[in-house]
Design an enzyme around this catalytic site. Structure first.
Site, PDB file in Angstrom:
ATOM      1  N   CYS A  87       0.873  -1.173   0.000  1.00  0.00           N
ATOM      2  CA  CYS A  87       0.000   0.000   0.000  1.00  0.00           C
ATOM      3  C   CYS A  87       0.906   1.218   0.000  1.00  0.00           C
ATOM      4  O   CYS A  87       1.714   1.395   0.932  1.00  0.00           O
ATOM      5  CB  CYS A  87      -0.904   0.025   1.231  1.00  0.00           C
ATOM      6  SG  CYS A  87      -1.809   1.589   1.418  1.00  0.00           S
ATOM      7  N   CYS A 199      -0.558   3.095  -6.597  1.00  0.00           N
ATOM      8  CA  CYS A 199      -1.725   2.776  -5.761  1.00  0.00           C
ATOM      9  C   CYS A 199      -2.117   1.345  -6.081  1.00  0.00           C
ATOM     10  O   CYS A 199      -2.452   1.038  -7.235  1.00  0.00           O
ATOM     11  CB  CYS A 199      -2.880   3.729  -6.038  1.00  0.00           C
ATOM     12  SG  CYS A 199      -4.370   3.320  -5.074  1.00  0.00           S
TER      13      CYS A 199
END
Length: 242
Positions: A87, A199
């Site tokens: 992440c 992302c």
């Protein structure tokens, strides 16, 4: 006593990104060192961690740090050998996560991503959440390598909108697919030579690249780095036992 080398994966940010990343790890085991049978693959401790993040809204730093520290602490207690966090936004709090890692190595997603950028790609766009962009850990590394970061309000707004729709509708939704194509076309209009998809909610949308620029998936780069580090730890463990 035989030491088992294991990988800790702090994932779930967002929830749909966990399974694709684990699949990347499995594939990189097959490609990287010829893993074939179940026993050839690493032991993994995987946490899908709910975190207080809503696209386009301000983050409560204290709440986010508390959640991430809890996840790291659980992996440390499981005695993993290294920890990866697929992440990008979580890396805004990398220092805070390291504080509770008890010396267990944490791989930084931006370091592996930069290694995947072609040396001749000098104009790079970063597609990420606003907090990730504001933290500038990508821009700092890109600029230090002599490259130019290409940025615009339109790129940021379209990326944020797409992430929000992915979280509600998934990767296969026709509207999501259309938004992704529009985003990449917008990047092309900025005359970029490389795009960093920073992302993990967007990573599964990278299925083809008909454009003239390179697309670097930061999740895929992190996966390759994870398995490379895992193999080094395994080799080191085997040598100590000889």
């Amino acid at each position: 006593m035989v030491m088992t080398v294991s990988i800790g994966v702090l994932a779930g940010m967002g929830p749909r990104s966990t399974a694709p990343f684990i699949d990347m790890l499995v594939t990189d085991c097959q490609v990287g060192y010829g893993a074939r049978y179940d026993m050839d693959f690493p032991k993994m401790h995987i946490i899908s961690l709910p975190t207080p993040f809503w696209p386009g809204k301000e983050i409560n730093d204290n709440a986010m740090i508390a959640a991430l520290k809890q996840g790291i602490d659980e992996l440390v207690k499981a005695k993993v050998s290294l920890i990866v966090i697929p992440c990008n936004l979580a890396h805004c709090y990398f220092t805070e996560m390291e504080e509770v890692s008890s010396g267990t190595p944490l791989l930084h997603i931006a370091d592996s991503a930069l290694e995947s950028l072609p040396t001749d790609a000098t104009k790079v766009a970063v597609l990420a959440t606003e907090p990730t962009l504001e933290a500038r850990f990508y821009q700092t590394r890109i600029e230090a390598s002599g490259k130019e970061v290409i940025d615009s309000r339109a790129l940021r707004e379209m990326t944020t909108s797409l992430i929000e729709v992915v979280k509600t509708k998934g990767f296969r939704d026709p509207g999501v697919q259309s938004m992704w194509r529009n985003l990449i076309s917008l990047a092309e209009s900025h005359k970029v030579e490389a795009v960093l998809v920073a992302c993990t909610d967007l990573s599964p949308l990278i299925t083809e690249n008909p454009f003239s620029f390179v697309i670097v998936d930061t999740a895929a780069s992190l996966s390759r780095a994870t398995i490379q580090n895992y193999r080094r730890l395994v080799d080191g463990s085997e040598k100590r036992q000889q």
